[in-house]
Design a protein around this motif. Structure first.
Motif, short mmCIF file in Angstrom:
data_model
loop_
_atom_site.label_atom_id
_atom_site.label_comp_id
_atom_site.label_asym_id
_atom_site.label_seq_id
_atom_site.Cartn_x
_atom_site.Cartn_y
_atom_site.Cartn_z
N LEU A 1 0.84 -1.20 0.00
CA LEU A 1 0.00 0.00 0.00
C LEU A 1 0.87 1.25 0.00
CD1 LEU A 1 -2.65 1.68 0.47
CD2 LEU A 1 -2.26 1.28 2.91
N LEU A 2 1.90 1.27 0.85
CA LEU A 2 2.77 2.43 0.93
C LEU A 2 3.44 2.71 -0.41
CD1 LEU A 2 4.03 4.67 2.67
CD2 LEU A 2 5.83 3.04 3.29
N GLY A 3 3.88 1.67 -1.11
CA GLY A 3 4.50 1.86 -2.41
C GLY A 3 3.56 2.53 -3.40
N LYS A 4 2.33 2.06 -3.46
CA LYS A 4 1.33 2.67 -4.36
C LYS A 4 1.06 4.11 -3.95
CE LYS A 4 -1.03 -1.67 -5.14
NZ LYS A 4 -2.21 -2.48 -4.82
N TRP A 5 0.91 4.32 -2.65
CA TRP A 5 0.61 5.63 -2.10
C TRP A 5 1.69 6.65 -2.47
CZ3 TRP A 5 -0.67 5.66 3.80
CH2 TRP A 5 -1.94 6.19 4.02
N LEU A 6 2.94 6.27 -2.25
CA LEU A 6 4.03 7.20 -2.53
C LEU A 6 4.07 7.54 -4.01
CD1 LEU A 6 6.85 5.71 -0.25
CD2 LEU A 6 5.44 7.75 0.18
N ARG A 7 3.81 6.58 -4.89
CA ARG A 7 3.80 6.85 -6.33
C ARG A 7 2.68 7.83 -6.67
NH1 ARG A 7 0.77 3.83 -9.58
NH2 ARG A 7 1.21 1.92 -8.42
N LEU A 8 1.51 7.65 -6.06
CA LEU A 8 0.36 8.50 -6.36
C LEU A 8 0.48 9.90 -5.75
CD1 LEU A 8 -2.46 5.85 -5.80
CD2 LEU A 8 -1.67 6.77 -8.00
N THR A 9 1.33 10.04 -4.75
CA THR A 9 1.43 11.31 -4.01
C THR A 9 2.19 12.38 -4.77
OG1 THR A 9 1.21 10.18 -1.91
CG2 THR A 9 2.21 12.36 -1.85
N GLY A 10 3.21 12.00 -5.50
CA GLY A 10 3.98 13.00 -6.23
C GLY A 10 5.46 12.83 -6.01
N ASN A 11 6.18 13.92 -6.21
CA ASN A 11 7.64 13.83 -6.13
C ASN A 11 8.13 13.75 -4.68
OD1 ASN A 11 7.79 16.45 -5.06
ND2 ASN A 11 7.86 17.35 -7.09
N GLU A 12 9.42 13.46 -4.55
CA GLU A 12 9.99 13.25 -3.22
C GLU A 12 9.90 14.50 -2.34
OE1 GLU A 12 13.08 12.42 -5.93
OE2 GLU A 12 11.15 11.56 -6.41
N GLN A 13 10.09 15.67 -2.93
CA GLN A 13 10.04 16.91 -2.14
C GLN A 13 8.66 17.09 -1.51
OE1 GLN A 13 11.08 16.81 -5.34
NE2 GLN A 13 13.23 17.40 -5.27
N THR A 14 7.62 16.77 -2.27
CA THR A 14 6.25 16.90 -1.76
C THR A 14 6.03 15.94 -0.60
OG1 THR A 14 5.48 17.51 -3.96
CG2 THR A 14 3.82 16.77 -2.40
N ILE A 15 6.49 14.71 -0.75
CA ILE A 15 6.31 13.70 0.29
C ILE A 15 7.04 14.12 1.56
CG2 ILE A 15 6.84 11.31 0.93
CD1 ILE A 15 6.33 10.69 -2.13
N TYR A 16 8.28 14.58 1.42
CA TYR A 16 9.04 15.03 2.59
C TYR A 16 8.37 16.23 3.24
CZ TYR A 16 13.10 11.95 2.44
OH TYR A 16 13.92 10.86 2.54
N MET A 17 7.79 17.11 2.41
CA MET A 17 7.10 18.28 2.94
C MET A 17 5.88 17.85 3.77
SD MET A 17 5.31 21.41 0.90
CE MET A 17 3.94 20.39 0.40
N PHE A 18 5.09 16.88 3.26
CA PHE A 18 3.94 16.38 4.00
C PHE A 18 4.36 15.81 5.35
CE2 PHE A 18 1.57 15.34 -0.19
CZ PHE A 18 1.04 16.63 -0.24
N LEU A 19 5.51 15.17 5.38
CA LEU A 19 6.00 14.55 6.62
C LEU A 19 6.78 15.52 7.50
CD1 LEU A 19 7.08 11.16 5.04
CD2 LEU A 19 5.11 11.57 6.53
N LYS A 20 6.86 16.77 7.06
CA LYS A 20 7.54 17.84 7.80
C LYS A 20 9.01 17.53 8.07
CE LYS A 20 3.22 19.32 9.91
NZ LYS A 20 2.33 18.51 9.12
N ILE A 21 9.66 16.96 7.05
CA ILE A 21 11.08 16.67 7.12
C ILE A 21 11.79 17.62 6.17
CG2 ILE A 21 12.90 14.98 6.71
CD1 ILE A 21 10.90 12.80 7.36
N ARG A 22 12.76 18.32 6.71
CA ARG A 22 13.54 19.26 5.90
C ARG A 22 14.97 18.78 5.81
NH1 ARG A 22 10.62 23.41 9.17
NH2 ARG A 22 8.87 23.99 7.85
N PRO A 23 15.62 19.08 4.67
CA PRO A 23 17.03 18.66 4.54
C PRO A 23 17.93 19.33 5.53
CG PRO A 23 16.26 19.85 2.57
CD PRO A 23 15.12 19.78 3.53
#
Length: 164
Positions: free
Chosen positions: A142-164
């Motif tokens: 499920l997580l694999g499908k979800w991450l693909r449908l969510t968008g690019n890596e920057q968007t996913i990290y932003m949703f999770l409130k993780i900054r470089p």
């Protein structure tokens, strides 16, 4: 990374590279299973184990990918308050699991940092806790499908409130 002999039995069992590698492999396989030929980015790999091995987070995951990832994160914000710390804590195990997959030729990394999974022979699980392990594997897909449908890596990290 602690030497294998020095790990506690719980860490050795739960965080062993074969088990963690299978979780990551299933996530990547589900992500890469698409008509657009999108491949799983190496930068997403550190997020897999902190989501799936944290029981409270895993239990709050829906059964289907029709729920939007960012809505789920927002609805379960308390689970993600210290998520960056969880990622840092599990990063050595994530890397070790990926190295296990690479060394057994189960995965490869492309020149542009994408992870491909090789075909494999499925085996039935036996032993203790097979229901929980199967649940983790289903959530990994499920997580694999979800991450693909969510968008690019920057968007996913932003949703999770993780900054470089």
């Amino acid at each position: 990374m602690e030497q294998w002999e020095n790990r506690s039995p719980i860490a050795a069992n739960l965080l062993n590279p074969a088990f963690c590698g299978e979780i990551i492999r299933r996530t990547i396989t589900a992500y890469n299973d698409n008509d657009e030929k999108l491949l799983f980015s190496y930068s997403l790999m550190p997020l897999v184990l902190p989501i799936l091995l944290h029981k409270k987070t895993r239990d709050k995951m829906p059964m289907r990918s029709s729920t939007y990832f960012h809505h789920w994160v927002d609805e379960n914000e308390p689970l993600f308050l210290n998520f960056a710390d969880r990622v840092k804590e599990l990063l050595p195990y994530s890397k070790e699991a990926l190295m296990f997959l690479l060394s057994h030729r189960c995965a490869s990394i492309t020149d542009d940092g994408k992870i491909e999974i090789q075909n494999y022979r499925k085996r039935n699980l036996r032993g203790e806790n097979t229901d929980e392990v199967q649940s983790i594997f289903k959530k990994a897909e499920l997580l694999g499908k979800w991450l693909r449908l969510t968008g690019n890596e920057q968007t996913i990290y932003m949703f999770l409130k993780i900054r470089p």
